[in-house]
Write an enzyme that holds these catalytic residues in place. Sequence first.
Site, PDB file in Angstrom:
ATOM      1  N   LYS A  78       0.848  -1.198   0.000  1.00 33.64           N
ATOM      2  CA  LYS A  78       0.000   0.000   0.000  1.00 33.64           C
ATOM      3  C   LYS A  78       0.880   1.242   0.000  1.00 33.64           C
ATOM      4  O   LYS A  78       1.929   1.267   0.646  1.00 33.64           O
ATOM      5  CB  LYS A  78      -0.884  -0.032   1.252  1.00 33.64           C
ATOM      6  CG  LYS A  78      -1.963   1.030   1.319  1.00 33.64           C
ATOM      7  CD  LYS A  78      -2.814   0.811   2.585  1.00 33.64           C
ATOM      8  CE  LYS A  78      -3.939   1.803   2.724  1.00 33.64           C
ATOM      9  NZ  LYS A  78      -4.754   1.552   3.938  1.00 33.64           N
ATOM     10  N   SER A 153      -9.679   1.387   3.006  1.00 36.49           N
ATOM     11  CA  SER A 153      -8.858   2.190   2.133  1.00 36.49           C
ATOM     12  C   SER A 153      -7.791   1.427   1.359  1.00 36.49           C
ATOM     13  O   SER A 153      -7.238   1.966   0.391  1.00 36.49           O
ATOM     14  CB  SER A 153      -8.166   3.273   2.959  1.00 36.49           C
ATOM     15  OG  SER A 153      -7.266   2.690   3.886  1.00 36.49           O
ATOM     16  N   SER A 177      -9.769  -1.108   7.062  1.00 36.76           N
ATOM     17  CA  SER A 177      -9.180  -0.843   5.744  1.00 36.76           C
ATOM     18  C   SER A 177      -8.445  -2.003   5.092  1.00 36.76           C
ATOM     19  O   SER A 177      -8.064  -1.909   3.925  1.00 36.76           O
ATOM     20  CB  SER A 177      -8.220   0.347   5.836  1.00 36.76           C
ATOM     21  OG  SER A 177      -8.947   1.547   5.896  1.00 36.76           O
TER      22      SER A 177
END
Lengths: 488, 101
Positions: A78, A153, A177
């Site tokens: 990420k 996310s 997330s």
Amino acid sequence: MNEFSSAAETASRIRNGDITASAVIEETLRVIEEKEKDLNALITFLREEALQEAKELDRRIAAGEADGPLLGVPVVVKDNMCTKGIKTTCGSRILERWKPPYDAWVVEKLREAGAILVGKSNMDEFAMGSSTEHSAYGPASNPWDIERVTGGSSGGSAASVSAGYVPVALGSDTGGSIRQPAAFCGVFGMKPTYGLVSRFGLVAFASSLDQIGPFARNVEDLALMLSVISEHDPRDATCVGADRPDYLAAAERSSLAGVKVGVVREFLTAAVEPEISKVVLDTAAAMKEAGASLVDVKLPSAGKAGLPCYYILAPAEASSNLARYDGIRYGKREEACDLMELYFKTRGSGFGKEVKRRILTGTYVLSSGYYDAYYLRALKVRRLICMEFESAFEKADLILMPTAPSLPFRKGELVDDPLQMYMSDVFTLPVNLAGLPGLSMCVGRSGKGLPLGVQLVAPQWQESLILKCGRAVEDAFGPAPVAGRGGM
Amino acid sequence: MVSEEEVRHLARLVRLDVTEEEIPPLQKHFNEILEYFHSLGNMDLDGLDPYDPEESPSCPLRNDEVRLWGQRDAALEAAPEREGDYFKVPRIVGEVGKEDE
């Protein structure tokens, strides 16, 4: 070796000399190039770097100098985890050109284990969002239906694993997330106990809630990733010093005899998609079949008060953490004639809508006169939720519940209705508030072909129990398939 | 109820340019989230100590010692504007009459 291979299998075949790391990476790049136009799962694609690293790794393997549990395994991380000399944007304009001078702890660990980084994944700006639509680099698309969101996310990491770019990826989870996008994209995603994995080099959102964890398509790969990243790191003062158990052994097939699984029936209401409620009950039945016994547990405050509590505490921490983006030492800077104007213009144009909302909310609840009514009260609710989980764990060893109340929604559907978007995390964020480990697993598909996820939650430091139970669930429903390619 | 003026004030406190068009949706959002939180008004939270330390495996503290970090130049290099070994900023004292001075 193809897009269906697991990380464990890939590393083992490279180690045995059946295949080269270069061949694996070339196949990975081919899959990414074929699908990325539709998915937008990556903010930075490290094509040349990955090829170069694979070549170098093959040379070292041939010379007997390289080995590791993730030998030659392509991974995606990420874009809120620092990568030395590689852009780390956090999904934000304010960091669009920033190249950190160091690697995050988890990135160091992945490299030491032999993994090859092929991309930095798309995400909601500063990890604030549940759909990856709040990315300054455009929304990511769900590999099962590109009109729909990936969840967020960590949507880009979930999509990368779901689409078969990579067998494993890293995400971060502050209120769901990792787990919510895992459910939306039909893969497995685990948030470890707060303090198990070092946050050194993770761009901070809400420091008392943030935790890094893996995505994979099977439980063995999750265990493999966890064993690589979960060592003690002295540079994160909240990272516990205790030895970690053998997660790979925990993920081996075993009976669930003696395990009491708590089902939260109050979470299976009309507000939850009926197909999701059904797979929760199917999963309970499968765990019973594997030897577990079922009990009912209640989490009334977590269900009712978790969400408003989280949306006081997380923005409060974020407003403080994001004060560092001032256009002085790193990141974007707007032209201005004095320092004050520089701050206003840089932050005003550098941050997106959702980030501004959270900074302002956080500032409000921390301001004098409101602190006791909001922040302190939310801290008390958090304590109550922790106690509620503690009493539930007196009855059950593990809790089973939905990951999210809904199926992946359409892009644009909720982007202007923040409160409705927040509802997506109603079952995941209490787990962060209590600092517990949680695993989201894809256990089936809806009538429309969309993934259905369930969540296993355990007491702190019981990742081994989650992996053991997760393995039984995987044995019953199968590993997560690559999107659109058979399975389930 | 949070007023539009309070939203502007908060934005000034956190040094955030917020356009006039951004104000009404922000105000609406504030009131929704705070109202949602107020709905918890009837929860009994008396006697709860939010700072009650939970038992947890210990987080060892490292020694407080100076260590050299070899990336000083890389850190300076990341600055939007640099002059020698300094981060360069525009003038600090602004024009007379600006709100924050």
